[in-house]
Enzyme design. Sequence first.
Site, PDB file in Angstrom:
ATOM      1  N   ASP A 181       0.861  -1.190   0.000  1.00 45.06           N
ATOM      2  CA  ASP A 181       0.000   0.000   0.000  1.00 45.06           C
ATOM      3  C   ASP A 181       0.894   1.235   0.000  1.00 45.06           C
ATOM      4  OD1 ASP A 181      -1.956   2.082   0.627  1.00 45.06           O
ATOM      5  OD2 ASP A 181      -3.261   0.429   1.273  1.00 45.06           O
ATOM      6  N   CYS A 290      -9.757 -18.512 -13.266  1.00 45.55           N
ATOM      7  CA  CYS A 290      -9.020 -17.335 -12.815  1.00 45.55           C
ATOM      8  C   CYS A 290      -9.917 -16.106 -12.946  1.00 45.55           C
ATOM      9  CB  CYS A 290      -7.713 -17.174 -13.603  1.00 45.55           C
ATOM     10  SG  CYS A 290      -7.907 -16.567 -15.302  1.00 45.55           S
ATOM     11  N   CYS A 307     -13.364   4.071 -10.784  1.00 43.09           N
ATOM     12  CA  CYS A 307     -13.635   5.104 -11.774  1.00 43.09           C
ATOM     13  C   CYS A 307     -14.166   6.390 -11.161  1.00 43.09           C
ATOM     14  CB  CYS A 307     -14.641   4.584 -12.796  1.00 43.09           C
ATOM     15  SG  CYS A 307     -13.929   3.337 -13.870  1.00 43.09           S
ATOM     16  N   CYS A 364      -9.459 -19.058 -22.175  1.00 46.23           N
ATOM     17  CA  CYS A 364      -8.898 -17.957 -21.389  1.00 46.23           C
ATOM     18  C   CYS A 364      -7.493 -17.624 -21.881  1.00 46.23           C
ATOM     19  CB  CYS A 364      -8.846 -18.354 -19.913  1.00 46.23           C
ATOM     20  SG  CYS A 364      -8.068 -17.111 -18.847  1.00 46.23           S
TER      21      CYS A 364
END
Length: 393
Positions: A181, A290, A307, A364
């Site tokens: 972080d 996944c 967003c 995928c």
Amino acid sequence: MSPSGAELLRKIKSQIQEVDPAAVHEQLGNGAVIVDVREAEEFSVGHIPGAKHVPRAYLESRIEGVVPDRDAHLVLYCASGNRSAYAARTLAEDLGYTDVSSMTGGIALWKDRGYEVDVPRTLTAEQRDRYSRHILMPEVGTEGQLKLLDARVLLLGAGGLGAPTALYLAAAGVGTLGIVDNDTVDLSNLQRQVIHTQDRVGEPKVDSAEATIANLNSDVRVVKYPVRLDASNVMEIIEGYDVIVDGLDNFPTRYLINDASVRLQIPVVSASILGFDGQLSVFKPYDGPCYRCLYPTPPPAELAPSCGANGVLGVLPGTMGLLQATEVVKLILDEGEPLIGRLLLYEALGATFTELKVRRDPECPVCSRDPESITDEEMGVFPDYEAFCAAAG
């Protein structure tokens, strides 16, 4: 007239099958299930290699979880052969096990014969006290707690989801917690990010989280990454961790972490929150789908928290973060049924859970291939994120 203790023991031994340590030694690894019925302190000093530990005091309640097959060939032992005789009688007469014997002379005679003894790593007295409620659980016990202490879990984010997850994983004794972080504590965080405190506003979140964890459990080592996760550092940061906890709030990094975790075959416990709603799944590479199987392209823009500013109920991250912590512990212990191939939806206003099946996509672009074939240039790439995010706003 009631028999004496010695007479009762002789009677019981006449009713059960006893076996010499030499015969037990020949059976090691050849189908026999060896069960040590001594107390935890005795077991930790040394036991027969491969023996399962079921203390005599918990025999009736735990043996079925350890040896569910009642026709299995069981050999019980204790210190000298007395407790195991009583235990063998109980299994045969009361619980219906058909092939039970007690080892003559117990582990004392075993050692006298010069046979090998495992001396396992064990918990300190303080750890036995701290984790006593875990140790009482057959699914955890001392062995499981040692797994937790040895585990390395990487938390992506020390925010709403990362905060409760980190607290409970630390309390559970997960030995190494990595925290990624690059943000600092803001007053607006405190409504939901319970690992931080008011006096730490302005401090890096990784430092604040480390301070809280240090006060909670000194067994836990915190590895801090005060950086933004991107393609240049993701492989270096996540490598070596057993489980990744995804508490991210943006799709570019989620696709990136998915691709990197598939490449390194590290399971990801992923959750997201918005308003009163949360969702949770476990992405274990090649055992299930996944993240790209679930979202080949980003969800609708209005469901993308990154967003723009979106509200969230302050307690909701706690609910979803604790569910994440539970899934992490299950993965470490290899117990239960993790949410692999399942998406759990939680709607707080109605207090409802909905489960959806998620299947692997044979087409995928990531998990349908060998992990070695995933290139650096492909990781984290997905269609038109800039345009997608602009549409939200």
